[in-house]
Design a protein around this motif. Sequence first.
Motif, PDB file in Angstrom:
ATOM      1  N   ALA A   1      29.542  46.945  45.928  1.00 35.99           N
ATOM      2  CA  ALA A   1      29.869  46.481  47.281  1.00 35.99           C
ATOM      3  C   ALA A   1      29.224  45.139  47.595  1.00 35.99           C
ATOM      4  N   LEU A   2      28.153  44.786  46.891  1.00 40.77           N
ATOM      5  CA  LEU A   2      27.516  43.487  47.056  1.00 40.77           C
ATOM      6  C   LEU A   2      28.015  42.493  46.016  1.00 40.77           C
ATOM      7  N   TYR A   3      27.975  42.903  44.738  1.00 39.55           N
ATOM      8  CA  TYR A   3      28.190  41.937  43.668  1.00 39.55           C
ATOM      9  C   TYR A   3      29.660  41.556  43.473  1.00 39.55           C
ATOM     10  N   GLU A   4      30.580  42.445  43.809  1.00 38.89           N
ATOM     11  CA  GLU A   4      31.990  42.056  43.705  1.00 38.89           C
ATOM     12  C   GLU A   4      32.342  40.926  44.668  1.00 38.89           C
ATOM     13  N   PRO A   5      31.947  40.983  45.943  1.00 43.51           N
ATOM     14  CA  PRO A   5      32.224  39.848  46.836  1.00 43.51           C
ATOM     15  C   PRO A   5      31.523  38.565  46.399  1.00 43.51           C
ATOM     16  N   VAL A   6      30.310  38.672  45.886  1.00 43.55           N
ATOM     17  CA  VAL A   6      29.582  37.482  45.436  1.00 43.55           C
ATOM     18  C   VAL A   6      30.339  36.808  44.294  1.00 43.55           C
ATOM     19  N   ARG A   7      30.775  37.611  43.316  1.00 42.64           N
ATOM     20  CA  ARG A   7      31.525  37.037  42.196  1.00 42.64           C
ATOM     21  C   ARG A   7      32.879  36.503  42.659  1.00 42.64           C
ATOM     22  N   TYR A   8      33.485  37.175  43.620  1.00 45.26           N
ATOM     23  CA  TYR A   8      34.762  36.724  44.201  1.00 45.26           C
ATOM     24  C   TYR A   8      34.615  35.311  44.769  1.00 45.26           C
ATOM     25  N   VAL A   9      33.523  35.073  45.462  1.00 45.49           N
ATOM     26  CA  VAL A   9      33.284  33.755  46.046  1.00 45.49           C
ATOM     27  C   VAL A   9      33.080  32.705  44.952  1.00 45.49           C
ATOM     28  N   LEU A  10      32.235  33.009  43.979  1.00 47.04           N
ATOM     29  CA  LEU A  10      31.909  32.022  42.952  1.00 47.04           C
ATOM     30  C   LEU A  10      33.074  31.778  41.995  1.00 47.04           C
ATOM     31  N   ASP A  11      33.997  32.736  41.918  1.00 50.32           N
ATOM     32  CA  ASP A  11      35.175  32.567  41.065  1.00 50.32           C
ATOM     33  C   ASP A  11      36.343  31.934  41.818  1.00 50.32           C
ATOM     34  N   GLY A  12      36.126  31.550  43.054  1.00 51.02           N
ATOM     35  CA  GLY A  12      37.216  31.089  43.910  1.00 51.02           C
ATOM     36  C   GLY A  12      37.673  29.675  43.676  1.00 51.02           C
TER      37      GLY A  12
ATOM     38  N   ALA B   1      48.865  16.990  55.221  1.00 49.84           N
ATOM     39  CA  ALA B   1      48.987  17.459  53.835  1.00 49.84           C
ATOM     40  C   ALA B   1      50.325  18.143  53.622  1.00 49.84           C
ATOM     41  N   ASP B   2      50.964  17.843  52.509  1.00 51.59           N
ATOM     42  CA  ASP B   2      52.186  18.556  52.150  1.00 51.59           C
ATOM     43  C   ASP B   2      52.066  19.126  50.741  1.00 51.59           C
ATOM     44  N   ASP B   3      50.825  19.234  50.284  1.00 56.36           N
ATOM     45  CA  ASP B   3      50.565  19.745  48.942  1.00 56.36           C
ATOM     46  C   ASP B   3      50.198  21.222  49.057  1.00 56.36           C
ATOM     47  N   ASP B   4      50.848  22.078  48.260  1.00 55.71           N
ATOM     48  CA  ASP B   4      50.577  23.506  48.308  1.00 55.71           C
ATOM     49  C   ASP B   4      49.118  23.820  47.990  1.00 55.71           C
ATOM     50  N   ARG B   5      48.459  22.909  47.272  1.00 55.76           N
ATOM     51  CA  ARG B   5      47.066  23.155  46.913  1.00 55.76           C
ATOM     52  C   ARG B   5      46.116  23.007  48.094  1.00 55.76           C
ATOM     53  N   TRP B   6      46.599  22.534  49.241  1.00 62.62           N
ATOM     54  CA  TRP B   6      45.755  22.445  50.434  1.00 62.62           C
ATOM     55  C   TRP B   6      45.186  23.818  50.766  1.00 62.62           C
TER      56      TRP B   6
ATOM     57  N   ASP C   1      34.296  31.041  62.429  1.00 63.34           N
ATOM     58  CA  ASP C   1      35.550  30.389  62.829  1.00 63.34           C
ATOM     59  C   ASP C   1      36.725  31.354  62.877  1.00 63.34           C
ATOM     60  N   HIS C   2      36.489  32.621  62.530  1.00 68.46           N
ATOM     61  CA  HIS C   2      37.560  33.629  62.494  1.00 68.46           C
ATOM     62  C   HIS C   2      38.679  33.199  61.546  1.00 68.46           C
ATOM     63  N   ALA C   3      38.296  32.554  60.447  1.00 67.77           N
ATOM     64  CA  ALA C   3      39.282  32.081  59.468  1.00 67.77           C
ATOM     65  C   ALA C   3      39.772  33.245  58.617  1.00 67.77           C
ATOM     66  N   GLU C   4      41.064  33.267  58.381  1.00 71.83           N
ATOM     67  CA  GLU C   4      41.663  34.360  57.616  1.00 71.83           C
ATOM     68  C   GLU C   4      41.642  34.099  56.108  1.00 71.83           C
ATOM     69  N   ALA C   5      41.671  32.833  55.710  1.00 68.37           N
ATOM     70  CA  ALA C   5      41.820  32.504  54.289  1.00 68.37           C
ATOM     71  C   ALA C   5      40.864  31.391  53.898  1.00 68.37           C
ATOM     72  N   ARG C   6      40.572  31.352  52.609  1.00 68.36           N
ATOM     73  CA  ARG C   6      39.743  30.294  52.028  1.00 68.36           C
ATOM     74  C   ARG C   6      40.280  30.023  50.631  1.00 68.36           C
ATOM     75  N   ARG C   7      40.648  28.772  50.369  1.00 64.72           N
ATOM     76  CA  ARG C   7      41.164  28.351  49.063  1.00 64.72           C
ATOM     77  C   ARG C   7      42.360  29.196  48.627  1.00 64.72           C
ATOM     78  N   GLY C   8      43.221  29.484  49.611  1.00 68.79           N
ATOM     79  CA  GLY C   8      44.439  30.205  49.300  1.00 68.79           C
ATOM     80  C   GLY C   8      44.277  31.694  49.076  1.00 68.79           C
ATOM     81  N   ARG C   9      43.086  32.236  49.348  1.00 60.99           N
ATOM     82  CA  ARG C   9      42.846  33.668  49.185  1.00 60.99           C
ATOM     83  C   ARG C   9      42.256  34.223  50.479  1.00 60.99           C
ATOM     84  N   PRO C  10      42.327  35.542  50.687  1.00 62.25           N
ATOM     85  CA  PRO C  10      41.705  36.116  51.878  1.00 62.25           C
ATOM     86  C   PRO C  10      40.209  35.796  51.920  1.00 62.25           C
ATOM     87  N   ALA C  11      39.707  35.440  53.097  1.00 60.76           N
ATOM     88  CA  ALA C  11      38.269  35.225  53.262  1.00 60.76           C
ATOM     89  C   ALA C  11      37.526  36.536  52.987  1.00 60.76           C
ATOM     90  N   VAL C  12      36.249  36.429  52.660  1.00 64.38           N
ATOM     91  CA  VAL C  12      35.470  37.618  52.286  1.00 64.38           C
ATOM     92  C   VAL C  12      35.477  38.653  53.404  1.00 64.38           C
TER      93      VAL C  12
END
Length: 332
Positions: free
Chosen positions: A36-47, A226-231, A93-104
């Motif tokens: 429950a701790l280490y999976e989110p941590v790795r998720y962030v660093l692998d993002g 921005a019109d780039d999908d990578r935004w 900021d109540h952000a839903e996504a980060r780098r195209g993936r759900p926020a933690v």
Amino acid sequence: MEVALDTTRCAEHVSRLRSLVDEALAGLVPAQEPAALYEPVRYVLDGGGKRLRPVLLLLAAETFGVDVERALPAALAVEVFHNFTLVHDDIMDHAEARRGRPAVHVRWSEETALLCGDYLLALSYDLLARLETDHLPALLRAYGRMVFRLCEGQALDKAFETRPGVSVDDYLRMIDAKTGALMRAVLELGGLLGGASEAHLEALRAAAGHVGRAFQIQDDLLDLVADDDRWGKSVGGDLMEGKKTFLLLRALERAQGQEHEWFARISRAGGLPGADVPEARRRMERLGVLDDARAAVLRHTTTALEHLDALPPADAVESLRWLIRRLQARLH
């Protein structure tokens, strides 16, 4: 032809450093319990991410003769710290996504995200402690100053949400803390590792301050154009959230009468409907706001490069110059 060869060499240099950071981050936190701790941590660093901050640190360290492997723990520390700020920022900021993936906090929970961020913060200090250097006390002091300033900037950013009459100058002072503090620390840490003189450290800090402004204003601009999908985020997201960015504040300074009221309603209402984002862009283009933003990015980039003239000649400095110019031209 010679310029093209130099550009290629700089690009390969930066790419090599980025790959080194990616590889090190991938093995930084092994799979272990509690999941429950280490999976989110790795998720962030692998993002993913641009790895801008660790690469800047490595280039600054190389400028003063420090081997990349010796500077790597500091580079990882600043990247881990940066990711810590993103995890907590997304909550605030109540952000839903980060780098195209759900926020933690969306994928797991807010409590898990807070704990994940706390772990990343502690890990960043642990990485600094792994450095083999006689300059560790100075490095830790610079790192602490950065954390204090960044917290001040975040507090100002949140205060601006409900504060009337925020000016562009107010905004620039805020990003000097929130964005610029980490940029300054990144280049300063690289210089400190190499025993840079105070004059060289001051040149690095000054350059980084302008890089921070250019980076954030470009970020504000890309959020709308921005019109780039990578935004990886909704175009116009800042306006939809009612954030007081460089663009909105400059529009409020420029607009008059009913046009001023049109933009003022964005802050008062807590955001702009997504369907009205194209209209906001048209109005900002008419007022010259987008051109102002582009000019500010160019001006701060140019000033940053001028400060680098004070550094000793080195291949790393040329790669540093190339990377800063690339930031000005980025599309995501």
